[in-house]
Design an enzyme around this catalytic site. Structure first.
Site, mmCIF file in Angstrom:
data_model
loop_
_atom_site.group_PDB
_atom_site.id
_atom_site.type_symbol
_atom_site.label_atom_id
_atom_site.label_comp_id
_atom_site.label_asym_id
_atom_site.label_seq_id
_atom_site.Cartn_x
_atom_site.Cartn_y
_atom_site.Cartn_z
ATOM 1 N N ALA A 162 -43.587 40.179 -8.447
ATOM 2 C CA ALA A 162 -44.739 39.282 -8.273
ATOM 3 C C ALA A 162 -46.020 40.056 -7.953
ATOM 4 O O ALA A 162 -47.115 39.611 -8.289
ATOM 5 C CB ALA A 162 -44.447 38.271 -7.169
ATOM 6 N N TYR A 186 -49.403 33.696 -10.029
ATOM 7 C CA TYR A 186 -50.192 32.905 -9.080
ATOM 8 C C TYR A 186 -51.622 33.465 -9.114
ATOM 9 O O TYR A 186 -51.812 34.668 -9.300
ATOM 10 C CB TYR A 186 -49.559 33.069 -7.684
ATOM 11 C CG TYR A 186 -50.186 32.251 -6.602
ATOM 12 C CD1 TYR A 186 -49.939 30.891 -6.496
ATOM 13 C CD2 TYR A 186 -51.032 32.849 -5.665
ATOM 14 C CE1 TYR A 186 -50.528 30.141 -5.494
ATOM 15 C CE2 TYR A 186 -51.620 32.107 -4.663
ATOM 16 C CZ TYR A 186 -51.369 30.750 -4.583
ATOM 17 O OH TYR A 186 -51.948 30.004 -3.595
ATOM 18 N N GLY A 188 -54.015 34.638 -7.325
ATOM 19 C CA GLY A 188 -54.442 35.861 -6.638
ATOM 20 C C GLY A 188 -53.652 37.110 -6.996
ATOM 21 O O GLY A 188 -53.961 38.199 -6.525
ATOM 22 N N LYS A 189 -52.629 36.985 -7.844
ATOM 23 C CA LYS A 189 -51.839 38.159 -8.220
ATOM 24 C C LYS A 189 -52.674 39.080 -9.124
ATOM 25 O O LYS A 189 -53.719 38.674 -9.640
ATOM 26 C CB LYS A 189 -50.564 37.714 -8.942
ATOM 27 C CG LYS A 189 -49.635 36.869 -8.057
ATOM 28 C CD LYS A 189 -49.093 37.655 -6.882
ATOM 29 C CE LYS A 189 -47.916 36.986 -6.214
ATOM 30 N NZ LYS A 189 -48.269 36.216 -4.996
ATOM 31 N N ASN A 190 -52.186 40.318 -9.354
ATOM 32 C CA ASN A 190 -52.970 41.254 -10.165
ATOM 33 C C ASN A 190 -53.252 40.675 -11.555
ATOM 34 O O ASN A 190 -54.346 40.832 -12.086
ATOM 35 C CB ASN A 190 -52.273 42.607 -10.286
ATOM 36 C CG ASN A 190 -52.364 43.401 -8.996
ATOM 37 O OD1 ASN A 190 -52.490 42.824 -7.919
ATOM 38 N ND2 ASN A 190 -52.325 44.720 -9.096
#
Ligand SMILES: Cc1ncc(COP(=O)(O)O)c(C=O)c1O
Length: 371
Positions: A162, A186, A188-190
Site C-alpha cells: 500500500a 487511497y 494520499g498514497k504515492n
C-alpha cells in the site's frame, strides 16, 4: 517566526499540474456510457502490471480488499495462522481476520521499521500458511530473506504494498515478490485515486483469474456465478484517473526522495531525533518521512502551534486495539512496535513541496529542541 503554514499533505501542487489531463480522462469516461469494469480498467491494469514488473495486475475496490482477495485465492482459511508485522496499519491484520485466520505478530527491525526476517522463523507453527511483509512508510522489506524462509517452510507470501509503489529490494520491485500482492490507491498514497481503489499484483495466471472472478460476483460470464464472489470492483473513473497519475509517478517519487534528502541534511543531529534508515539493498520511496523522538507529543504540539501539520503512523499498534482484544496480547507483548508507536512522528512530505517548506519545518523542529 512569522511564516506560512505547512500542511501535512497538500495535493494542489501535483493535482494542478495534471488538471487538464485528468479532465480529459474524466470526459472520456463520462462520454463512454460505461462506468464499471471496462476499457479504462483494462488499460490501467496493463499499465500498472508493466510498471510493477508483474504479468498481472487486477484492479479492485481498495487496498484492504486486495489483501483479503490475495489471501483468499491462496487458500488461507479458518484456523490458519498468518504472520504480519506488529507495527502496521490494522488493514494488514484485518484481511487475515476476515478469513477466520489469526494474525501472528512479529516485531520489526528497529532501524528499518519493517518486519525482521530474523524473528520470523520462531513464529512459524504447524498452522502457519503465509507471511505478509508490509513495506512500511515506503521502504521495501528484506524480501530475499523473507522469500527464502517462505520457500523453506512452504508458506505463501502476500506483500502489503500500500505504501511503496516502485520501491525495490536488490533491484526487484515491491509487489512483484510474493505469490499474490495487494496495493492501495487511497488518495494520499504515492499513487492515489480520487477515492477508494486498489490492485492485486501477481505473476501467476491462475491466481489472476481467480481474483478477477471473485471481485465480480464470482462470475466470468454475466449471470453465470461459479463461486460465492464479492463486489470488489474498480470503476472506470478511478482507473482513468490512475492511468494519468501513473504516468507522473516516477517524477513524483524522485521529488519525494529529494525532499527526504533535504530533511536528512537539515535535521542531522538535531535533539534526540532518529531519522529514517534505509537498508543498503533497499530503496525507499518516502510515502512518509517518519522521525522518532522521546519528546514526540510535545514536539507535535509545538509544530501544530507553528502551523505545521504532522501525523502519527500509527499511535496504537494492532495488538493493542480494542478490535484485537480477543487475541489476548497485553501491553508490553511487542515492545519494539509499542516503542515506535509512542515515539514516531510523520513530517510533511508531498510532491511539489518546496525547499522553503522543508526548511521551515526543520527550523521549527530545531527551535523546539533548543528551547
Ligand atoms: C499498510 C497498509 N495496508 C493496507 C491499507 C489499506 O488500504 P485501503 O485504505 O485502500 O483499504 C493501507 C492504507 O490505508 C495501508 O497503509
Amino acid at each position: 517566526m512569522s511564516m506560512m503554514k505547512v500542511p501535512f499533505l497538500d495535493f494542489s501542487p501535483s493535482h494542478s499540474e495534471i488538471k487538464d489531463e485528468i479532465t480529459l480522462a474524466f470526459n472520456a469516461v463520462y462520454d463512454s456510457n460505461w462506468y464499471v469494469l471496462g476499457n479504462r480498467v483494462s488499460a490501467f491494469e496493463s499499465a500498472y502490471a508493466q510498471f510493477n514488473s508483474t504479468p498481472y495486475a487486477i484492479g479492485v475496490s481498495n487496498g484492504l480488499d486486495a489483501l483479503y482477495l490475495s489471501l483468499k485465492v491462496l487458500g488461507i482459511t479458518q484456523g490458519d495462522e498468518v504472520i504480519v508485522p506488529s507495527n502496521t496499519y490494522i488493514a494488514t491484520a484485518l484481511a487475515v481476520s476476515y478469513l477466520g485466520a489469526t494474525p501472528i505478530f512479529v516485531e520489526p527491525d528497529p532501524r528499518t521499521y519493517n518486519i525482521d526476517p530474523l524473528r520470523i522463523e520462531s513464529a512459524i507453527t504447524a498452522k502457519t500458511k503465509a507471511i505478509m511483509p508490509v513495506h512500511l512508510y515506503g521502504q521495501c522489506c528484506e524480501m530475499a530473506a523473507i522469500m527464502e524462509i517462505a520457500e523453506r517452510h512452504r508458506l505463501k507470501v502476500v506483500e502489503d504494498n500500500a505504501q511503496a509503489h516502485s520501491a525495490t529490494f536488490a533491484g526487484k520491485p515491491t509487489g512483484s515478490w510474493g505469490h499474490s500482492n495487494g496495493t492501495s490507491f487511497y488518495p494520499g498514497k504515492n499513487l492515489g485515486a480520487l477515492g477508494d481503489a486498489g490492485a492485486v499484483t501477481t505473476s501467476d495466471a491462475e491466481i489472476a483469474k481467480k481474483v478477477k472472478v471473485l471481485r465480480n460476483y464470482g462470475s466470468q460470464v454475466k449471470y453465470h456465478n461459479e463461486t460465492i464472489g464479492h463486489n470488489m470492483r474498480l470503476d472506470e473513473l478511478q482507473a482513468g484517473i490512475l492511468e494519468v497519475k501513473l504516468r507522473h509517478l516516477q517524477r513524483w517519487t524522485v521529488q519525494r526522495q529529494e525532499i527526504a534528502s533535504w530533511y536528512n541534511e537539515l535535521l542531522n543531529r538535531v535533539g534526540d531525533l532518529i531519522l529514517p534508515y534505509v537498508h543498503p539493498d533497499a530503496t525507499h520511496v518516502f510515502h512518509l518521512y517518519v522521525v522518532r523522538t522521546t519528546k514526540r507529543d510535545a514536539l507535535q504540539q509545538f509544530l501544530t502551534q507553528e502551523g505545521i501539520g504532522t501525523l502519527i503512523h500509527y499511535p496504537i499498534p494492532p495488538h493493542l486495539q480494542e478490535a484485537y482484544k480477543h487475541l489476548g496480547h497485553a501491553k508490553g507483548a511487542f515492545p519494539i512496535a509499542e516503542e515506535i508507536a509512542s515515539t514516531c512522528l510523520s513530517l510533511p512530505l508531498f510532491p511539489g513541496m518546496t525547499f522553503e517548506q522543508a526548511n521551515q519545518v526543520s527550523t521549527a523542529i530545531k527551535a523546539f529542541f533548543n528551547k
